[in-house]
Scaffold this motif. Structure first.
Motif, PDB file in Angstrom:
ATOM      1  N   ASP A 274      22.646  64.576  22.374  1.00 51.25           N
ATOM      2  CA  ASP A 274      21.748  63.569  21.831  1.00 51.25           C
ATOM      3  C   ASP A 274      22.113  62.196  22.399  1.00 51.25           C
ATOM      4  O   ASP A 274      23.288  61.859  22.489  1.00 51.25           O
ATOM      5  CB  ASP A 274      21.890  63.544  20.304  1.00 51.25           C
ATOM      6  CG  ASP A 274      20.918  62.567  19.668  1.00 51.25           C
ATOM      7  OD1 ASP A 274      19.826  63.017  19.290  1.00 51.25           O
ATOM      8  OD2 ASP A 274      21.245  61.368  19.577  1.00 51.25           O
ATOM      9  N   PRO A 275      21.108  61.352  22.789  1.00 46.67           N
ATOM     10  CA  PRO A 275      21.416  60.044  23.390  1.00 46.67           C
ATOM     11  C   PRO A 275      22.387  59.211  22.543  1.00 46.67           C
ATOM     12  O   PRO A 275      23.282  58.565  23.091  1.00 46.67           O
ATOM     13  CB  PRO A 275      20.060  59.361  23.466  1.00 46.67           C
ATOM     14  CG  PRO A 275      19.082  60.480  23.569  1.00 46.67           C
ATOM     15  CD  PRO A 275      19.666  61.618  22.787  1.00 46.67           C
ATOM     16  N   PHE A 276      22.239  59.246  21.237  1.00 46.67           N
ATOM     17  CA  PHE A 276      23.133  58.430  20.409  1.00 46.67           C
ATOM     18  C   PHE A 276      24.576  58.945  20.431  1.00 46.67           C
ATOM     19  O   PHE A 276      25.511  58.182  20.248  1.00 46.67           O
ATOM     20  CB  PHE A 276      22.611  58.342  18.966  1.00 46.67           C
ATOM     21  CG  PHE A 276      21.430  57.413  18.842  1.00 46.67           C
ATOM     22  CD1 PHE A 276      21.605  56.035  18.946  1.00 46.67           C
ATOM     23  CD2 PHE A 276      20.149  57.913  18.657  1.00 46.67           C
ATOM     24  CE1 PHE A 276      20.523  55.168  18.849  1.00 46.67           C
ATOM     25  CE2 PHE A 276      19.066  57.056  18.565  1.00 46.67           C
ATOM     26  CZ  PHE A 276      19.243  55.684  18.664  1.00 46.67           C
ATOM     27  N   LEU A 277      24.732  60.253  20.686  1.00 46.49           N
ATOM     28  CA  LEU A 277      26.089  60.809  20.759  1.00 46.49           C
ATOM     29  C   LEU A 277      26.782  60.478  22.081  1.00 46.49           C
ATOM     30  O   LEU A 277      27.983  60.653  22.233  1.00 46.49           O
ATOM     31  CB  LEU A 277      26.052  62.329  20.562  1.00 46.49           C
ATOM     32  CG  LEU A 277      25.646  62.782  19.156  1.00 46.49           C
ATOM     33  CD1 LEU A 277      25.649  64.302  19.077  1.00 46.49           C
ATOM     34  CD2 LEU A 277      26.571  62.191  18.110  1.00 46.49           C
TER      35      LEU A 277
ATOM     36  N   THR B 238      13.339  62.967  22.727  1.00 53.28           N
ATOM     37  CA  THR B 238      14.010  63.777  21.716  1.00 53.28           C
ATOM     38  C   THR B 238      13.002  64.159  20.635  1.00 53.28           C
ATOM     39  O   THR B 238      11.859  63.685  20.640  1.00 53.28           O
ATOM     40  CB  THR B 238      15.146  62.983  21.045  1.00 53.28           C
ATOM     41  OG1 THR B 238      14.568  61.814  20.467  1.00 53.28           O
ATOM     42  CG2 THR B 238      16.214  62.600  22.029  1.00 53.28           C
ATOM     43  N   ALA B 239      13.436  65.004  19.721  1.00 53.63           N
ATOM     44  CA  ALA B 239      12.546  65.455  18.662  1.00 53.63           C
ATOM     45  C   ALA B 239      12.082  64.287  17.790  1.00 53.63           C
ATOM     46  O   ALA B 239      10.987  64.297  17.245  1.00 53.63           O
ATOM     47  CB  ALA B 239      13.272  66.497  17.795  1.00 53.63           C
ATOM     48  N   TYR B 240      12.921  63.255  17.690  1.00 51.68           N
ATOM     49  CA  TYR B 240      12.591  62.136  16.810  1.00 51.68           C
ATOM     50  C   TYR B 240      12.023  60.940  17.561  1.00 51.68           C
ATOM     51  O   TYR B 240      11.900  59.854  17.006  1.00 51.68           O
ATOM     52  CB  TYR B 240      13.820  61.716  15.992  1.00 51.68           C
ATOM     53  CG  TYR B 240      15.052  61.454  16.838  1.00 51.68           C
ATOM     54  CD1 TYR B 240      16.005  62.456  17.020  1.00 51.68           C
ATOM     55  CD2 TYR B 240      15.241  60.226  17.466  1.00 51.68           C
ATOM     56  CE1 TYR B 240      17.133  62.219  17.795  1.00 51.68           C
ATOM     57  CE2 TYR B 240      16.358  60.000  18.239  1.00 51.68           C
ATOM     58  CZ  TYR B 240      17.302  60.998  18.406  1.00 51.68           C
ATOM     59  OH  TYR B 240      18.402  60.768  19.182  1.00 51.68           O
ATOM     60  N   SER B 241      11.664  61.151  18.859  1.00 49.22           N
ATOM     61  CA  SER B 241      11.241  60.014  19.676  1.00 49.22           C
ATOM     62  C   SER B 241      10.061  59.245  19.076  1.00 49.22           C
ATOM     63  O   SER B 241       9.981  58.030  19.167  1.00 49.22           O
ATOM     64  CB  SER B 241      10.876  60.463  21.090  1.00 49.22           C
ATOM     65  OG  SER B 241      12.047  60.639  21.846  1.00 49.22           O
ATOM     66  N   GLY B 242       9.118  59.958  18.479  1.00 44.47           N
ATOM     67  CA  GLY B 242       7.940  59.254  17.970  1.00 44.47           C
ATOM     68  C   GLY B 242       8.031  58.864  16.503  1.00 44.47           C
ATOM     69  O   GLY B 242       7.130  58.208  15.973  1.00 44.47           O
ATOM     70  N   ALA B 243       9.125  59.242  15.838  1.00 48.71           N
ATOM     71  CA  ALA B 243       9.221  59.011  14.395  1.00 48.71           C
ATOM     72  C   ALA B 243       9.274  57.520  14.076  1.00 48.71           C
ATOM     73  O   ALA B 243       9.908  56.743  14.784  1.00 48.71           O
ATOM     74  CB  ALA B 243      10.476  59.690  13.847  1.00 48.71           C
ATOM     75  N   HIS B 244       8.547  57.123  13.026  1.00 46.85           N
ATOM     76  CA  HIS B 244       8.575  55.710  12.673  1.00 46.85           C
ATOM     77  C   HIS B 244       8.350  55.511  11.185  1.00 46.85           C
ATOM     78  O   HIS B 244       7.857  56.392  10.477  1.00 46.85           O
ATOM     79  CB  HIS B 244       7.527  54.937  13.465  1.00 46.85           C
ATOM     80  CG  HIS B 244       6.142  55.468  13.267  1.00 46.85           C
ATOM     81  ND1 HIS B 244       5.578  56.402  14.110  1.00 46.85           N
ATOM     82  CD2 HIS B 244       5.222  55.214  12.310  1.00 46.85           C
ATOM     83  CE1 HIS B 244       4.363  56.693  13.685  1.00 46.85           C
ATOM     84  NE2 HIS B 244       4.123  56.000  12.592  1.00 46.85           N
ATOM     85  N   LEU B 245       8.745  54.327  10.748  1.00 42.35           N
ATOM     86  CA  LEU B 245       8.456  53.896   9.385  1.00 42.35           C
ATOM     87  C   LEU B 245       7.071  53.280   9.394  1.00 42.35           C
ATOM     88  O   LEU B 245       6.754  52.513  10.290  1.00 42.35           O
ATOM     89  CB  LEU B 245       9.435  52.791   8.977  1.00 42.35           C
ATOM     90  CG  LEU B 245      10.796  53.152   8.410  1.00 42.35           C
ATOM     91  CD1 LEU B 245      11.631  51.878   8.298  1.00 42.35           C
ATOM     92  CD2 LEU B 245      10.613  53.789   7.050  1.00 42.35           C
TER      93      LEU B 245
ATOM     94  N   ILE C 246      13.893  54.681  16.240  1.00 42.80           N
ATOM     95  CA  ILE C 246      14.841  54.486  17.342  1.00 42.80           C
ATOM     96  C   ILE C 246      15.131  53.013  17.564  1.00 42.80           C
ATOM     97  O   ILE C 246      16.267  52.586  17.737  1.00 42.80           O
ATOM     98  CB  ILE C 246      14.287  55.127  18.638  1.00 42.80           C
ATOM     99  CG1 ILE C 246      14.408  56.643  18.534  1.00 42.80           C
ATOM    100  CG2 ILE C 246      15.026  54.618  19.860  1.00 42.80           C
ATOM    101  CD1 ILE C 246      13.857  57.382  19.712  1.00 42.80           C
ATOM    102  N   LYS C 247      14.043  52.214  17.516  1.00 44.85           N
ATOM    103  CA  LYS C 247      14.237  50.779  17.767  1.00 44.85           C
ATOM    104  C   LYS C 247      15.005  50.118  16.630  1.00 44.85           C
ATOM    105  O   LYS C 247      15.800  49.205  16.864  1.00 44.85           O
ATOM    106  CB  LYS C 247      12.886  50.096  17.982  1.00 44.85           C
ATOM    107  CG  LYS C 247      12.271  50.455  19.312  1.00 44.85           C
ATOM    108  CD  LYS C 247      11.276  49.410  19.778  1.00 44.85           C
ATOM    109  CE  LYS C 247      10.906  49.669  21.227  1.00 44.85           C
ATOM    110  NZ  LYS C 247       9.914  48.726  21.738  1.00 44.85           N
TER     111      LYS C 247
ATOM    112  N   SER D 262      16.384  55.460  25.108  1.00 45.80           N
ATOM    113  CA  SER D 262      15.572  56.097  24.075  1.00 45.80           C
ATOM    114  C   SER D 262      14.135  55.592  24.029  1.00 45.80           C
ATOM    115  O   SER D 262      13.275  56.236  23.465  1.00 45.80           O
ATOM    116  CB  SER D 262      16.210  55.871  22.700  1.00 45.80           C
ATOM    117  OG  SER D 262      17.472  56.489  22.664  1.00 45.80           O
ATOM    118  N   PHE D 263      13.888  54.407  24.586  1.00 44.64           N
ATOM    119  CA  PHE D 263      12.494  53.935  24.527  1.00 44.64           C
ATOM    120  C   PHE D 263      11.924  53.412  25.838  1.00 44.64           C
ATOM    121  O   PHE D 263      10.874  52.776  25.859  1.00 44.64           O
ATOM    122  CB  PHE D 263      12.313  52.905  23.400  1.00 44.64           C
ATOM    123  CG  PHE D 263      13.297  51.768  23.436  1.00 44.64           C
ATOM    124  CD1 PHE D 263      14.421  51.808  22.616  1.00 44.64           C
ATOM    125  CD2 PHE D 263      13.085  50.675  24.256  1.00 44.64           C
ATOM    126  CE1 PHE D 263      15.329  50.755  22.635  1.00 44.64           C
ATOM    127  CE2 PHE D 263      13.989  49.629  24.268  1.00 44.64           C
ATOM    128  CZ  PHE D 263      15.114  49.665  23.457  1.00 44.64           C
TER     129      PHE D 263
END
Lengths: 243, 290
Positions: B61-64, B124-131, B141-142, B210-211
């Motif tokens: 994972d990029p954050f890891l 990643t699987a969470y690339s599009g996830a947002h609040l 991610i941002k 990531s973005f």
């Protein structure tokens, strides 16, 4: 039998670029002494201290080591190693780190101490010795007065627990009251066992508190005697005391 | 309309955090050594590629990958200082421009040979996830990147002001000779500082992966933005990197909304021009002016 010297300088020659400033200078400092070096501007007093700290190019007329500290040569050593050997310099104009607080300046002086606890102990000792600094601990050094900065520079040098302290014109630019405060501080430091080599323009002050003194002119030692003898000497009176 | 403005302010602030992160490294290196590191953005690019390859090759994972780019770039920065930058510390600034410009050319062209100019992306699987709230969106991610950036800049500030190593770095930058007379090995401090600056810049590189896409030529624009940020905030003054980063992030994002992205660069440079004229020591007036 005389005690062996803590510092022995033999035939020291020092240079700024191609310009020779010291010409075969010899002197010695015994453990526990305060030794003063007096002389006019440009005589090479500061250069002598810089040579001891490894800050200028120097050598000995005829070869061999010019600087023996505790019997071991200092020639060619780097300043940071000389400091680690227990010599500390309080430079002309104090040169405290302007943007750092009083406390940080002191803690930095204890850079070579083993750990935080020991630095903390040294800090408390220095603040006890200069109560004025204790009132200023949080203040940036650049906002302190000239006398306070001088105390800070001395405190910073003491933080490393040196055996041998070099002082370059500690009274420079200070008013008389502050000057005597600083000199009292030097005397107290000496009474605690530190050996002191003092370069000073305020000749009376310096010689009164020194065990021995040297007169340095044009890069050479002109004369040497005890502090009291030099104060009574006709040449010193005429040239330096304006009597 | 107001939603649009708020959204662009949010975007700007989030962007400003990462600006602050890689500009802090640039500012640190300049503040301590007086070296303007033109290869700065290339260190960011290397961090980005490190993350990309670990993601592609190891499935990490990029954050890891962050600790790896932190350590890897620290080591690289330390070596760069020891082998080359060391020789230009204290020399006229033009020497450091020439040396680091050469480094920029070498690093970016070697990367081009090794990895080609193709842009690559990490998804990643969470690339599009947002609040989402009140019609606004904040990509996770941002947001995380922003928080990590703030944390790292804050940690750097604490390190500089509340540790013995930080005091040694400050002392060396303020009076090199006096630092040596306190027993500090200044060559080691310089190498450590360069390593530290490179490490947080590499970290920024790993975060931008990531973005945005990754390519060997991505570095230089980051160098230019870092330069603008530290001129705004004050060269060598750490909190200034944060202030400058946030201002440029917001200005860029608002300009993009009102005009076009091209205008945001023009206005950024106009701001830089005004700052150099009126407040060369930065908005807070605490930077170094040579």
């Amino acid at each position: 039998m005389p005690e062996p010297a803590l510092l022995r300088v033999e035939g020291l020659e020092a240079f700024y670029g191609d310009v020779q400033v010291l010409w075969g200078l010899s002197l010695s400092v015994r453990p526990g002494e305060v030794v003063a070096v007096i002389g006019p501007n440009g005589a090479g007093k500061t250069t002598l201290l810089k040579a001891i700290m490894g800050l200028v190019r120097c050598g000995r007329a005829g070869g061999g080591p010019a600087l023996l500290y505790d019997g071991r040569p200092l020639d060619g050593k780097r300043p940071e190693d000389i400091v680690a050997g227990g010599i500390a310099l309080v430079p002309e104009g104090a040169r405290v780190f302007p943007e750092m607080t009083c406390r940080d300046n002191l803690l930095l002086g204890g850079y070579l101490l083993r750990d935080r606890a020991e630095r903390q102990r040294a800090l408390e000792e220095v603040l006890a010795m200069f109560p004025r600094l204790a009132e200023r601990v949080r203040q940036p050094a650049k906002t302190m007065s000239g006398g306070e900065r001088q105390m800070l520079a001395m405190g910073r040098a003491l933080m490393g627990r040196p055996r041998f302290l070099l002082l370059d014109e500690p009274s420079l630019g200070l008013h008389p009251l502050m000057t005597s405060t600083i000199f009292q501080g030097i005397q107290r430091i000496n009474q605690q066992g530190l050996t002191v080599l003092l370069v000073e323009q305020k000749v009376t002050f310096a010689l009164k508190m020194s065990h021995r003194g040297y007169v340095l002119e044009n890069g050479r030692i002109k004369m040497s005697a005890s502090g009291q003898e030099l104060l009574r000497d006709d040449y010193v009176k005429r040239a330096y005391l304006a009597v | 309309m107001s939603t649009l403005i708020i959204q662009s302010l949010i975007n700007g602030v989030l962007m400003g955090g990462i600006y602050a992160l890689y500009s802090a490294g640039f500012s640190l290196i300049f503040g301590v050594m007086g070296v303007v590191n033109i290869a700065h953005g290339d260190l960011l690019m290397l961090g980005a590629f490190l993350t990309y390859w670990m993601f592609v090759g190891l499935g990490l994972d990029p954050f890891l990958t962050l600790p790896f780019s932190l350590l890897g770039l620290f080591a690289l920065g330390y070596l760069m200082q020891r082998l080359a930058i060391k020789r230009v510390v204290g020399a006229p600034p033009i020497m450091s421009y020439i040396l680091t410009f050469g480094m920029h050319l070498m690093i970016s062209n070697l990367a081009l040979v090794a990895w080609t100019a193709d842009p690559r992306t990490v998804t990643t699987a969470y690339s599009g996830a947002h609040l989402a709230f009140w019609g606004l969106t904040v990509p996770w991610i941002k947001l995380i990147t922003f928080l990590i950036s703030l944390g790292v800049v804050g940690a750097l500030y604490l390190l500089l002001h509340h540790s013995q190593m930080g005091r040694a770095i400050q002392a060396t930058s303020q009076d090199r000779e006096m630092a040596r007379l306190s027993g500090i090995k200044v060559d080691r401090v310089y190498a450590l500082t360069f390593g530290l600056g490179a490490a947080i810049t590499g970290l920024a590189g790993s975060l931008v992966v990531s973005f945005r896409d990754v390519d060997p030529g991505m570095g230089l624009p980051y160098t230019i933005i870092a330069f603008c940020v530290v001129v705004l905030g004050g060269m060598g003054y750490m909190p200034g990197a944060l202030i400058g980063g946030l201002i440029l992030g917001v200005v860029g994002s608002v300009c993009t909304m009102i005009f076009t992205p091209g205008w945001s660069i023009a206005i950024t440079f106009f701001l830089l021009y005004l700052m150099l004229l009126w407040r060369p020591a930065g908005i807070m007036g605490k930077g170094i002016v040579e």
